[in-house]
Design a protein around this motif. Structure first.
Motif, PDB file in Angstrom:
ATOM      1  N   GLY A   1      43.081  52.091  28.755  1.00 31.02           N
ATOM      2  CA  GLY A   1      43.248  53.445  28.235  1.00 31.02           C
ATOM      3  C   GLY A   1      42.733  53.646  26.827  1.00 31.02           C
ATOM      4  O   GLY A   1      43.244  54.471  26.077  1.00 31.02           O
ATOM      5  N   PHE A   2      41.688  52.907  26.480  1.00 30.72           N
ATOM      6  CA  PHE A   2      41.115  53.029  25.136  1.00 30.72           C
ATOM      7  C   PHE A   2      40.124  54.188  25.099  1.00 30.72           C
ATOM      8  O   PHE A   2      39.413  54.436  26.078  1.00 30.72           O
ATOM      9  CB  PHE A   2      40.420  51.713  24.780  1.00 30.72           C
ATOM     10  CG  PHE A   2      40.090  51.595  23.313  1.00 30.72           C
ATOM     11  CD1 PHE A   2      41.075  51.293  22.392  1.00 30.72           C
ATOM     12  CD2 PHE A   2      38.802  51.815  22.866  1.00 30.72           C
ATOM     13  CE1 PHE A   2      40.784  51.196  21.042  1.00 30.72           C
ATOM     14  CE2 PHE A   2      38.500  51.719  21.519  1.00 30.72           C
ATOM     15  CZ  PHE A   2      39.487  51.406  20.603  1.00 30.72           C
ATOM     16  N   SER A   3      40.071  54.893  23.957  1.00 33.87           N
ATOM     17  CA  SER A   3      39.177  56.050  23.852  1.00 33.87           C
ATOM     18  C   SER A   3      37.725  55.651  24.125  1.00 33.87           C
ATOM     19  O   SER A   3      37.176  54.758  23.495  1.00 33.87           O
ATOM     20  CB  SER A   3      39.268  56.645  22.441  1.00 33.87           C
ATOM     21  OG  SER A   3      38.089  57.368  22.152  1.00 33.87           O
TER      22      SER A   3
ATOM     23  N   THR B   1      35.251  56.326  21.176  1.00 35.39           N
ATOM     24  CA  THR B   1      35.456  55.385  20.071  1.00 35.39           C
ATOM     25  C   THR B   1      34.830  54.030  20.408  1.00 35.39           C
ATOM     26  O   THR B   1      34.156  53.421  19.584  1.00 35.39           O
ATOM     27  CB  THR B   1      36.962  55.215  19.782  1.00 35.39           C
ATOM     28  OG1 THR B   1      37.524  56.513  19.607  1.00 35.39           O
ATOM     29  CG2 THR B   1      37.205  54.379  18.554  1.00 35.39           C
ATOM     30  N   LYS B   2      35.044  53.583  21.642  1.00 35.93           N
ATOM     31  CA  LYS B   2      34.455  52.293  22.031  1.00 35.93           C
ATOM     32  C   LYS B   2      32.932  52.357  21.932  1.00 35.93           C
ATOM     33  O   LYS B   2      32.297  51.430  21.433  1.00 35.93           O
ATOM     34  CB  LYS B   2      34.907  51.910  23.436  1.00 35.93           C
ATOM     35  CG  LYS B   2      34.540  50.491  23.809  1.00 35.93           C
ATOM     36  CD  LYS B   2      35.498  49.874  24.811  1.00 35.93           C
ATOM     37  CE  LYS B   2      35.212  50.315  26.218  1.00 35.93           C
ATOM     38  NZ  LYS B   2      36.069  49.618  27.200  1.00 35.93           N
ATOM     39  N   ALA B   3      32.352  53.490  22.379  1.00 43.60           N
ATOM     40  CA  ALA B   3      30.891  53.621  22.317  1.00 43.60           C
ATOM     41  C   ALA B   3      30.411  53.595  20.869  1.00 43.60           C
ATOM     42  O   ALA B   3      29.328  53.084  20.576  1.00 43.60           O
ATOM     43  CB  ALA B   3      30.452  54.908  23.010  1.00 43.60           C
TER      44      ALA B   3
ATOM     45  N   LEU C   1      28.458  47.779  26.157  1.00 46.07           N
ATOM     46  CA  LEU C   1      29.541  48.726  26.415  1.00 46.07           C
ATOM     47  C   LEU C   1      29.981  48.560  27.867  1.00 46.07           C
ATOM     48  O   LEU C   1      29.155  48.606  28.777  1.00 46.07           O
ATOM     49  CB  LEU C   1      29.062  50.175  26.191  1.00 46.07           C
ATOM     50  CG  LEU C   1      30.090  51.268  26.501  1.00 46.07           C
ATOM     51  CD1 LEU C   1      31.284  51.204  25.550  1.00 46.07           C
ATOM     52  CD2 LEU C   1      29.457  52.656  26.445  1.00 46.07           C
ATOM     53  N   ILE C   2      31.280  48.339  28.071  1.00 40.51           N
ATOM     54  CA  ILE C   2      31.801  48.185  29.434  1.00 40.51           C
ATOM     55  C   ILE C   2      32.789  49.303  29.707  1.00 40.51           C
ATOM     56  O   ILE C   2      33.728  49.515  28.937  1.00 40.51           O
ATOM     57  CB  ILE C   2      32.554  46.856  29.618  1.00 40.51           C
ATOM     58  CG1 ILE C   2      31.670  45.687  29.195  1.00 40.51           C
ATOM     59  CG2 ILE C   2      32.959  46.675  31.067  1.00 40.51           C
ATOM     60  CD1 ILE C   2      32.388  44.375  29.296  1.00 40.51           C
ATOM     61  N   ASN C   3      32.554  50.010  30.786  1.00 39.77           N
ATOM     62  CA  ASN C   3      33.487  51.057  31.172  1.00 39.77           C
ATOM     63  C   ASN C   3      33.713  51.064  32.671  1.00 39.77           C
ATOM     64  O   ASN C   3      32.873  50.634  33.457  1.00 39.77           O
ATOM     65  CB  ASN C   3      32.977  52.441  30.737  1.00 39.77           C
ATOM     66  CG  ASN C   3      33.328  52.759  29.293  1.00 39.77           C
ATOM     67  OD1 ASN C   3      32.459  52.957  28.462  1.00 39.77           O
ATOM     68  ND2 ASN C   3      34.617  52.799  28.994  1.00 39.77           N
TER      69      ASN C   3
HETATM   70  C1  LIG Z   1      43.088  40.759  34.702  1.00 37.89           C
HETATM   71  C2  LIG Z   1      42.383  42.049  34.448  1.00 37.89           C
HETATM   72  C3  LIG Z   1      41.755  42.705  35.496  1.00 37.89           C
HETATM   73  C4  LIG Z   1      41.073  43.902  35.284  1.00 37.89           C
HETATM   74  N1  LIG Z   1      40.474  44.506  36.341  1.00 37.89           N
HETATM   75  C5  LIG Z   1      39.776  45.654  36.127  1.00 37.89           C
HETATM   76  C6  LIG Z   1      39.108  46.291  37.208  1.00 37.89           C
HETATM   77  O1  LIG Z   1      39.140  45.802  38.351  1.00 37.89           O
HETATM   78  N2  LIG Z   1      38.415  47.426  36.968  1.00 37.89           N
HETATM   79  C7  LIG Z   1      38.347  47.978  35.699  1.00 37.89           C
HETATM   80  O2  LIG Z   1      37.700  48.994  35.534  1.00 37.89           O
HETATM   81  N3  LIG Z   1      38.981  47.389  34.669  1.00 37.89           N
HETATM   82  C8  LIG Z   1      39.683  46.250  34.845  1.00 37.89           C
HETATM   83  N4  LIG Z   1      40.301  45.654  33.775  1.00 37.89           N
HETATM   84  C9  LIG Z   1      40.177  46.282  32.443  1.00 37.89           C
HETATM   85  C10 LIG Z   1      38.902  45.838  31.754  1.00 37.89           C
HETATM   86  O3  LIG Z   1      39.139  44.640  31.055  1.00 37.89           O
HETATM   87  C11 LIG Z   1      38.417  46.864  30.740  1.00 37.89           C
HETATM   88  O4  LIG Z   1      39.470  47.211  29.915  1.00 37.89           O
HETATM   89  C12 LIG Z   1      37.879  48.110  31.359  1.00 37.89           C
HETATM   90  O5  LIG Z   1      36.903  47.831  32.316  1.00 37.89           O
HETATM   91  C13 LIG Z   1      37.287  48.986  30.296  1.00 37.89           C
HETATM   92  O6  LIG Z   1      36.829  50.195  30.859  1.00 37.89           O
HETATM   93  P1  LIG Z   1      37.489  51.578  30.456  1.00 37.89           P
HETATM   94  O7  LIG Z   1      37.610  51.612  28.969  1.00 37.89           O
HETATM   95  O8  LIG Z   1      36.551  52.595  30.992  1.00 37.89           O
HETATM   96  O9  LIG Z   1      38.823  51.623  31.116  1.00 37.89           O
HETATM   97  C14 LIG Z   1      41.016  44.461  33.983  1.00 37.89           C
HETATM   98  C15 LIG Z   1      41.657  43.803  32.937  1.00 37.89           C
HETATM   99  C16 LIG Z   1      42.331  42.615  33.156  1.00 37.89           C
HETATM  100  C17 LIG Z   1      42.999  41.948  32.014  1.00 37.89           C
END
Ligand SMILES: Cc1cc2nc3c(=O)[nH]c(=O)nc-3n(C[C@H](O)[C@H](O)[C@H](O)COP(=O)(O)O)c2cc1C
Ligand code: SF4
Ligand code: FES
Lengths: 431, 207
Positions: A58-60, A63-65, A197-199
Motif C-alpha cells: 500500500g505504498f504511494s 512517490t515510489k516512482a 520500479l516494481i508495481n
Molecule cells: C511474501 C510476499 C509475497 C508477495 N506477493 C505479491 C504478489 O503476489 N503480487 C504483488 O503484486 N505483490 C506481492 N508482494 C508485495 C511486493 O513485494 C511489492 O510490495 C509489490 O509488488 C509492490 O507493488 P505495488 O506498490 O503496486 O503494490 C508480496 C510481498 C511479500 C513479502
C-alpha cells in the motif's frame, strides 16, 4: 457505493484484443497526451491521485516512482503478476480479460520513469492468462503502440515468495527466488543492478484510468488516504465468491454480505482475513469497519492485496490455523532461521494439538515463537505467518484450549506415540 | 504398531536435499557443438535468451520448455538446457529445485494440481485431492498433487489440469473428471474458469 472503473465492460467479448480495446478509447488521446507530458509532471500527477500500491504494502505509487534516479542509465519497469497471496485472484481478471489496460498503464509508467525495458512476471500456474497476455503484447508491439519500450512476459514456475519484490528480481535474473537484503531498494539497485520500479498489475492498470479522469477527480473517489476503487477478491464461506470492484471506504459488511452474499443460511462469520492470508484475522465484531488502508491498519490488520477470506462458524480455528501455517512452511525460502524454523515448528505444534499430544503450555510457546519471528526476518514472509497465527491464538485462545483438551481425551494413548507428520500433503513421500 | 509413513530418505520428515553422488565429478558446461538438443527446443531457448540483458534470466522459461519435451527435468533435459545456455547443469538443478512446477523426479508428465489452501479447504479441497488421487492412482504418467493457492479461490474447490483451471468441482463430478483426465480429454468443459463471467454485478452493465 460501488463504482466500476477497472471492471467496466470487463466481460465484453473480444476486450482482450487490441481492436476492441481501441474502439473503447484505449491507446488513444490519453496515451498520446501522457507521452508528451514532462516526466516529472506525470509522476506528480500519479502522486496527486493518491494511488496506493495494490499488491500488498500500500505504498504511494507516485512517490515510489519519484525515488528512481534521473539520468540516462538503463532503468527497468517490472509488473508483479505473481499473484500468489492465498485468497487473491483479482489480477487474474485483468490479465485474462483486459490485458491491454495493463499494457497501456505500463507504457505510461515506463515513460514516466524513463525505462526502456519492462517485464511482466506472471506466475507459472496462470498459463491460460499468460497466453492471452503474450498475444496482447505481440499485438501491441506490431501495432506500434509500445514505441521504444521493450516489453516481455516472463513466466515463473511456482513459488509464492517470488511475489516479494526482491525475490521476484532474483527469479527474473534466473536464480532461486531468495529475497535480497534491503537497502539498497530496487528503485536504486534492482534488476541487473539497475534502477527498477516494481508495481502490481492492478496498480499499473489503474494509471490510464487516472489520466482519463484526471488525477484530482480520481482523488475524490474513495476516502482520504485511500483514494480510488479497489478490486476485492472474496472467497471462502460466502455464497457468491468472486471479484468485486468497490470504492475504498465502504463497510466491510457491505462487501461480505451485500456483494458476496455472506455465509450460507444459518451460518455466521466466525473470522475473516481482510487482506489475504497474511493479514491478522478479524472477527464478526469487526464487520462494520470501513474497508480502506488506514481503518484496517488501525484495527490491527491490513488491507494487503484486497483478498477477503471468510470462515464461518462451522469450522475449527485450529484447522484454519494449521492450513495457514502449512502454507508458509512450504513457501519459506529458507534463507533466514526464524522464518525457516519458526514456520516448521508452528506446524509441528499445531499438529500436536490436533493429535491430542499437546499441553496448554504449547500454546504459549507457539505464541512466543510468533513473537520471535516478527521483525527478525529478511522479508516479511515470516511475519506474514506470525501475525495471523498470533492473532488467532490471541482471539480464539479458549477454542484452542478446548480443542487441545478434547483431542487429548479422545486419544489417551497419544502420549506414548511420537507425533507423525502427515506425508500425504508433502511431495516426495512414499507410503 | 502403527504403520509410519516415511520419505525416501528413510525419515519421517522430508529432507532438504537430495543426496549427491560423491563418486562423480561435478559436471562442466556441456559442449554446445556436440550435445544433442532437439532443434525445436534449441530454437525456443535461443528465442528466449535475446529478451534479456543476461542469458541466465532465460533459465526458468528454458527449463519449462525442456520439461514440456521430456516430461520432467531429467538429467538429459538439464544437459540440453545447459548446453544451449552455456551454464553448468548444477546451476540449473539448484534453480529447478526451488520451483514447484519443475520436477526433478519423474512424477508424471501430466500434471493435476489440486488446491489445498484455505479457501479451497473450506470448501472441500482436501477431500477432492484424496478422491482424485485415489481414482487416478493407477493412471500412467499422471501426477495428482496438492498445491498452494492457485489464484482461483472463487471456483473452490478447484484443480488445474495441465494448466486448465476447473471448478467448483462437485462431488458428483469427480468420477467424470477423473475419466476425462485419464483419457486426456477436455476437463469439465462447462466448469472451466476462462468461461466464467466476473462476479461483480456492476461489471456487466454496458454504458
Ligand atoms: C511474501 C510476499 C509475497 C508477495 N506477493 C505479491 C504478489 O503476489 N503480487 C504483488 O503484486 N505483490 C506481492 N508482494 C508485495 C511486493 O513485494 C511489492 O510490495 C509489490 O509488488 C509492490 O507493488 P505495488 O506498490 O503496486 O503494490 C508480496 C510481498 C511479500 C513479502
Ligand atoms: S523471511 Fe522467510 S521467505 Fe523471507 S527471506 Fe527469510 S526465510 Fe526467506
Ligand atoms: S485457495 Fe484454492 S485457489 Fe486460492
Amino acid at each position: 457505493m460501488s463504482r466500476t472503473l477497472i471492471f467496466k465492460d470487463i466481460d465484453e467479448p473480444g476486450l482482450a484484443t487490441i481492436d476492441v480495446y481501441r474502439r473503447r478509447g484505449g491507446y488513444g488521446d490519453v496515451l498520446r497526451k501522457a507521452l508528451q507530458t514532462p516526466h516529472e509532471a506525470l509522476v506528480n500527477d500519479l502522486k496527486a491521485s493518491g494511488l496506493r500500491g495494490r499488491g500488498g504494502a500500500g505504498f504511494s505509487m507516485g512517490t515510489k516512482a519519484s525515488f528512481l534516479p534521473q539520468g540516462k542509465m538503463d532503468k527497468f519497469l517490472v509488473c508483479n503478476a505473481d499473484e500468489s497471496e492465498p485468497g487473491t485472484f483479482k489480477d487474474r481478471e485483468i490479465l485474462q480479460k483486459n490485458p491491454h489496460l495493463l499494457i497501456e498503464g505500463m507504457i505510461i509508467a515506463a515513460y514516466a520513469i524513463g525505462a526502456n525495458k519492462a517485464f511482466i512476471y506472471i506466475r507459472g500456474e496462470y498459463t491460460q492468462q499468460a497466453d492471452v497476455l503474450e498475444a496482447a503484447v505481440a499485438e501491441a508491439r506490431s501495432a506500434g503502440v509500445l514505441g521504444s519500450l521493450d516489453l516481455w512476459v516472463h513466466r515463473g514456475a511456482g513459488a509464492y515468495i517470488c511475489g516479494e519484490e526482491t525475490a521476484l528480481l532474483d527469479s527474473l535474473e534466473g536464480k532461486r527466488g531468495n529475497p535480497r537484503l534491503k537497502p539498497p531498494f530496487p528503485a536504486n539497485q534492482g534488476l541487473y543492478q539497475g534502477p527498477t520500479l516494481i508495481n502490481n498489475v492492478e496498480t499499473l492498470a489503474t494509471i490510464p484510468i487516472i489520466l482519463t479522469l484526471g488525477a484530482e477527480e480520481y482523488a475524490k473517489i474513495g476516502v482520504q488516504g485511500s483514494t480510488g476503487t479497489k478490486l476485492v477478491s472474496v472467497s471462502g464461506n460466502v455464497q457468491r465468491p468472486g471479484n468485486y470492484e468497490i470504492e475504498l471506504g465502504v463497510s466491510s459488511r457491505e462487501i461480505i454480505y451485500g456483494l458476496a452474499g455472506g455465509p450460507a443460511d444459518g451460518r455466521e462469520v466466525k473470522l475473516w482475513f481482510p487482506g489475504g492470508s497474511s493479514s491478522p484475522v478479524l472477527t464478526k465484531d469487526d464487520l462494520d469497519l470501513a474497508y480502506d488502508f488506514d481503518t484496517l491498519a488501525k484495527a490491527g490488520s491490513m488491507l494487503g492485496s484486497g483478498a477477503i477470506i471468510v470462515v464461518d462458524d462451522s469450522n475449527s480455528v485450529v484447522d484454519v490455523c494449521l492450513w495457514l501455517a502449512e502454507f508458509y512452511r512450504h513457501e519459506s525460502c529458507g534463507k533466514c532461521t526464524p522464518c525457516r524454523e519458526g514456520t516448521n515448528w508452528t506446524v509441528k505444534m499445531l499438529e500436536r494439538i490436533q493429535q491430542g499430544v499437546a499441553t496448554p503450555m504449547d500454546l504459549d510457546i507457539m505464541a512466543s515463537v510468533q513473537e520471535q519471528i516478527i521483525g527478525n526476518c529478511l522479508c516479511v514472509l515470516g511475519d506474514a505467518m506470525a501475525m495471523p497465527v498470533g492473532s488467532m491464538v490471541k482471539k480464539f485462545r479458549e477454542e484452542f484450549e478446548d480443542h487441545l483438551e478434547r483431542a487429548r481425551l479422545a486419544n489417551p494413548l497419544a502420549g506414548d506415540q511420537p507425533p507423525v507428520v502427515d506425508p500425504v500433503l508433502i511431495q516426495g513421500a512414499v507410503a | 504398531m502403527t504403520d509410519v509413513k516415511r520419505f525416501s530418505n528413510g525419515s519421517r520428515v522430508p529432507g532438504w536435499d537430495e543426496a549427491v553422488d560423491l563418486e562423480k565429478d561435478p559436471a562442466t558446461v556441456p559442449d554446445a557443438a556436440t550435445t544433442e538438443v532437439p532443434a525445436q527446443l534449441r530454437a525456443h531457448i535461443e528465442e528466449l535468451v535475446v529478451r534479456y540483458p543476461d542469458k541466465r534470466s532465460a533459465s526458468i522459461p528454458a527449463m519449462a520448455a525442456a520439461q514440456e519435451v521430456h516430461g520432467w527435468m531429467s538429467p538429459t533435459a538439464f544437459e540440453q538446457v545447459a548446453a544451449v545456455l552455456q551454464v553448468t547443469p548444477a546451476f540449473l538443478v539448484s534453480v529447478a529445485s526451488f520451483y514447484d512446477m519443475l520436477d526433478t523426479q519423474p512424477y508424471g508428465s501430466r500434471r493435476v494440481y489440486v488446491c489445498t489452501n484455505i479457501s479451497c479447504s473450506l470448501r472441500g479441497g482436501r477431500e477432492l485431492l484424496g478422491r482424485l488421487q485415489e481414482s487416478l492412482a493407477d493412471a500412467e504418467d499422471v501426477q495428482v498433487r496438492p498445491f498452494e493457492c492457485l489464484g482461483a479461490c472463487d471456483i473452490a474447490p478447484m484443480a488445474s489440469v495441465d494448466g486448465v483451471y476447473v471448478g467448483p468441482i462437485e462431488d458428483a463430478e469427480v468420477g467424470t473428471l477423473a475419466e476425462q483426465i485419464r483419457a486426456g480429454a477436455d476437463p469439465l468443459p462447462d466448469k472451466q474458469l476462462v468461461k466464467r463471467a466476473c462476479a461483480d454485478p456492476n461489471a456487466a452493465s454496458t454504458s
